[in-house]
Write an enzyme that holds these catalytic residues in place. Structure first.
Site, mmCIF file in Angstrom:
data_model
loop_
_atom_site.group_PDB
_atom_site.id
_atom_site.type_symbol
_atom_site.label_atom_id
_atom_site.label_comp_id
_atom_site.label_asym_id
_atom_site.label_seq_id
_atom_site.Cartn_x
_atom_site.Cartn_y
_atom_site.Cartn_z
ATOM 1 N N ARG A 195 0.825 -1.222 0.000
ATOM 2 C CA ARG A 195 0.000 0.000 0.000
ATOM 3 C C ARG A 195 0.853 1.263 0.000
ATOM 4 N NH1 ARG A 195 -3.382 -1.994 3.151
ATOM 5 N NH2 ARG A 195 -2.073 -3.813 3.315
ATOM 6 N N THR A 196 1.908 1.319 0.811
ATOM 7 C CA THR A 196 2.705 2.550 0.871
ATOM 8 C C THR A 196 3.461 2.740 -0.440
ATOM 9 O OG1 THR A 196 2.926 2.184 3.223
ATOM 10 C CG2 THR A 196 4.368 3.826 2.279
ATOM 11 N N ARG A 203 11.932 2.901 1.731
ATOM 12 C CA ARG A 203 11.515 2.186 2.946
ATOM 13 C C ARG A 203 12.628 1.201 3.265
ATOM 14 N NH1 ARG A 203 5.915 -0.577 4.558
ATOM 15 N NH2 ARG A 203 5.540 1.617 4.916
ATOM 16 N N HIS A 209 7.700 6.953 10.553
ATOM 17 C CA HIS A 209 6.918 6.818 9.322
ATOM 18 C C HIS A 209 6.265 8.180 9.080
ATOM 19 C CE1 HIS A 209 4.868 5.111 6.047
ATOM 20 N NE2 HIS A 209 4.384 4.018 6.585
ATOM 21 N N LYS A 259 26.546 -8.839 -4.395
ATOM 22 C CA LYS A 259 27.952 -8.959 -4.817
ATOM 23 C C LYS A 259 28.871 -8.317 -3.783
ATOM 24 C CE LYS A 259 26.951 -8.549 -9.792
ATOM 25 N NZ LYS A 259 27.156 -7.641 -10.924
HETATM 26 N N1 ASP Z 1 1.696 0.180 7.257
HETATM 27 C C1 ASP Z 1 2.205 0.667 8.518
HETATM 28 C C2 ASP Z 1 3.720 0.632 8.570
HETATM 29 O O1 ASP Z 1 4.339 0.429 7.547
HETATM 30 C C3 ASP Z 1 1.562 -0.014 9.684
HETATM 31 C C4 ASP Z 1 1.814 -1.490 9.829
HETATM 32 O O2 ASP Z 1 2.553 -2.082 9.043
HETATM 33 O O3 ASP Z 1 1.237 -2.033 10.778
HETATM 34 O O4 ASP Z 1 4.290 0.830 9.621
#
Ligand code: ASP
Length: 360
Positions: free
Chosen positions: A87-88, A137, A170, A116
């Site tokens: 989703r993110t 991320r 986040h 490598k």
């Molecule tokens: N999507 C959020 C996060 O990446 C919350 C979760 O994963 O619970 O932290």
């Protein structure tokens, strides 16, 4: 912001050791990084929310959507997601598409030259050569900060946007949560004076850590941290809230908090951080909500969740108008579009377009 401090004027060690509240000064013009919740002022939050609303409004018309797609058509972004995410990842990708920003991605560092023996820093530096922005991320807390510092010390500094780092921060989720709270409380005085209850795994939930800080920027907000003892919010967060003078309570008694909260912020158990399955020994059943609890909530209360959910919100709650977590997801796309546009300093074009198409 002409006198802003720059990340190439400070050693990594000195920067790393700075208190969170002082780091944000290093993320301003000419290279805007989005790394931690503590970098934002209330004015900036209001600006991001207002811009998100304008982008949302403009995108409803075909002409408007076409106009938005020209705004960053000269830019490219790398989505570097070295931790599971759908989703993110999609939310940032959609935000880029709204603005016409081309994207490329690496979603598994095992497919890069890290196998490598390349250092993660070299890997990201290589990626950065192809793009104008990195959205990342990473499972290691602080890695996005390290990358921002590293790139700022090259001859081609580009902005870094933290889309979730370790169990610590986040910031873009916290921004979309603020936007959701603000939209939901628009007719009842905004976020000031409201009570927000965080429920679930507060120890390892990075969204909670980031949002709790942003709430200190509002007046007379009261926060309840509702969690089993072993998963209660960290002392480091409470120290920051104390320093900001925020009123809060920690409790295990969810039932007593339900009628007092203007927003319930439910979270799942973050068992990916377990060393040895210890979460399975904790009884979390009391930290969930289902249809039979709904009568206890205020009529104007909202139920939020950063998703993905497990059993902490029963699907029997979804049809209640106070359950706004699906709207929260969509808000994320608009807020991220606003943030990315501001990263490149192109927001004035949207402000002008909006003023011309919505004259008062
Ligand atoms: N999507 C959020 C996060 O990446 C919350 C979760 O994963 O619970 O932290």
């Amino acid at each position: 912001m002409g006198n802003a401090k720059q990340l190439n004027e400070i050693s990594w060690q000195e920067f790393k050791d700075l208190p969170l509240a002082e780091k944000g000064e290093y993320f301003q013009a000419p290279t805007y990084h989005t790394l931690i919740a503590q970098q934002f002022s209330r004015i900036q939050l209001e600006e991001i929310c207002a811009l998100a609303t304008k982008i949302r409004r403009i995108s409803k018309q075909r002409d408007g959507a076409n106009f938005l797609r020209t705004l960053l058509s000269d830019k490219r972004a790398m989505l570097y997601f070295a931790q599971p995410s759908s989703r993110t990842y999609l939310s940032h990708n959609a935000a880029c598409q709204i603005l016409g920003l081309d994207t490329m991605d690496v979603r598994d560092s095992k497919t890069s030259s890290e196998v490598k023996g390349e250092s993660p820093e070299d890997t990201v530096r290589t990626f950065s050569s192809y793009v104008d922005m990195i959205i990342m991320r990473h499972p290691v807390g602080g890695f996005a900060e390290r990358v921002a510092w590293m790139l700022s010390n090259t001859n081609r500094p580009i902005p870094v946007l933290n889309a979730g780092s370790g169990a610590d921060q986040h910031p873009t989720q916290a921004l979309l949560d603020i936007y959701t709270l603000e939209r939901s409380f628009e007719d009842i005085g905004g976020i000031d004076g409201k009570s927000i209850a965080f429920v679930g795994d507060l120890l390892r939930g990075r969204t909670v850590r980031s949002l709790a800080w942003l709430l200190t920027l509002y007046k007379k907000v009261k926060v309840y941290f509702v969690a089993p003892e072993q998963l209660q919010i960290g002392e480091d967060v409470l120290e920051l809230l104390d320093a900001a003078g925020m009123e809060y309570e920690t409790t295990q008694d969810f039932a007593s908090v339900m009628p007092k909260a203007d927003a319930l912020y439910m979270t799942r158990i973050q068992d990916e951080w377990d060393a040895d399955g210890e979460s399975t020994t904790i009884d979390t059943s009391a930290f969930s909500i289902d249809a039979e609890h709904l009568d206890r909530l205020k009529k104007t209360a909202i139920i939020m969740h950063p998703l993905p959910r497990r059993k902490e919100i029963s699907i029997s709650v979804d049809s209640d108008p106070r359950a706004i977590f699906w709207r929260q997801v969509r808000n994320g796309m608009w807020v991220r579009a606003a943030l990315i546009l501001m990263t490149f300093g192109r927001q004035d074009e949207v402000n002008t377009y909006d003023a011309e198409s919505n004259p008062n």
